[in-house]
Design an enzyme around this catalytic site. Structure first.
Site, short mmCIF file in Angstrom:
data_model
loop_
_atom_site.label_atom_id
_atom_site.label_comp_id
_atom_site.label_asym_id
_atom_site.label_seq_id
_atom_site.Cartn_x
_atom_site.Cartn_y
_atom_site.Cartn_z
CD GLU A 1 1.92 0.64 7.01
OE1 GLU A 1 2.08 0.57 5.78
OE2 GLU A 1 1.68 -0.34 7.74
CG ASP A 2 -0.71 1.57 3.49
OD1 ASP A 2 -0.40 1.25 4.65
OD2 ASP A 2 -1.29 0.80 2.71
CE LYS B 1 -9.29 3.00 8.22
NZ LYS B 1 -9.66 1.63 7.81
CG PHE C 1 -11.83 -0.36 3.60
CD1 PHE C 1 -10.92 -1.12 4.31
CD2 PHE C 1 -11.75 -0.36 2.21
CE1 PHE C 1 -9.95 -1.86 3.65
CE2 PHE C 1 -10.78 -1.11 1.54
CZ PHE C 1 -9.88 -1.86 2.27
CB VAL C 2 -9.61 5.05 2.86
CG1 VAL C 2 -10.47 5.94 3.72
CG2 VAL C 2 -8.38 4.58 3.62
N GLY D 1 0.77 -1.24 0.00
CA GLY D 1 0.00 0.00 0.00
C GLY D 1 0.80 1.29 0.00
CG ASP E 1 -7.33 -0.50 10.65
OD1 ASP E 1 -8.11 0.29 11.17
OD2 ASP E 1 -7.68 -1.61 10.22
CG ASP F 1 -5.69 -3.44 -2.00
OD1 ASP F 1 -5.12 -3.14 -0.94
OD2 ASP F 1 -6.11 -4.58 -2.26
NE ARG G 1 -2.34 -2.75 -4.37
CZ ARG G 1 -2.33 -2.95 -3.06
NH1 ARG G 1 -2.20 -1.94 -2.23
NH2 ARG G 1 -2.48 -4.17 -2.56
#
Ligand code: IMP
Length: 184
Positions: A106-107, A138, A159-160, A52, A110, A166, A172
């Protein structure tokens, strides 16, 4: 994919625009500038967590002014739109990071499980410093303690997708970030 600027459908799910590309780029530039100052002369190694974070990492390193190196680690804990609860290293840390200044890219954080696990692996190699950058966080989903040095955006627990993130392999390539539309 069925998309326009404000919304996109990926498989059965509908998403709406949260952050357009220009807004993301402004945050990435600000973080890149801050890292350029904090890591001047240190030849940091950017460790991008795949898959990600690859889009974020590629933009971030181009905002970094100075010598740096780039490497990739593949970890995964997600299946569909829910965390599987286990972190698996798919391929990883090939080089010696001892005495290196490491910037983890990091993307999204969570639960924090992925970064918590990864930081433990990194610390075993005794780098000179560890700086952690995440594009998204988050806060309401956090379960594991993870020190974060730079956060692009704090978002709600939805969720994004987009900008590297993705849903079931899709999304993506979207230049913006889109969040799942809540069912009414
Ligand atoms: P954590 O281990 O629960 O913090 O989850 C981190 C990883 O889960 C991220 O690196 C993403 O790959 C994935 N992930 C978490 N939330 C989302 C999301 O909203 N969209 C896409 N992937 C996500």
């Amino acid at each position: 994919m069925n998309s326009n600027i404000d919304s996109v459908q990926l498989r059965e799910l509908h998403f709406e625009l949260l952050y357009p590309a220009a807004r993301i780029q402004a945050r990435v530039e600000a973080i890149g500038q801050a890292l350029s100052q904090s890591h001047a002369g240190k030849n940091p190694i950017f460790l991008s967590i795949l898959s990600g974070a690859f889009v974020f990492a590629s933009d971030l390193i181009r905002c970094y002014q100075g010598d740096c190196e780039v490497s990739f680690v593949k970890l995964s804990s997600y299946s569909g739109t829910a965390s599987s609860g286990a972190v698996q290293t798919v391929f990883g840390l090939g080089q010696n990071l001892s005495e290196r200044h490491v910037v983890v890219v990091e993307d999204i954080v969570d639960t924090g499980r992925t970064l918590h696990y990864f930081r433990g692996l990194l610390e075993e190699q005794q780098p000179a410093s560890i700086t952690v950058v995440t594009l998204l966080r988050k806060p309401d989903a956090l379960e594991f303690p993870v020190p974060l040095d730079h956060i692009g955006f704090d978002i709600s627990n939805l969720f994004v997708v987009g900008y590297g993130l993705d849903y079931d392999g899709l999304g993506r390539n979207l230049p913006g970030i889109y969040q799942l539309k809540e069912q009414l």
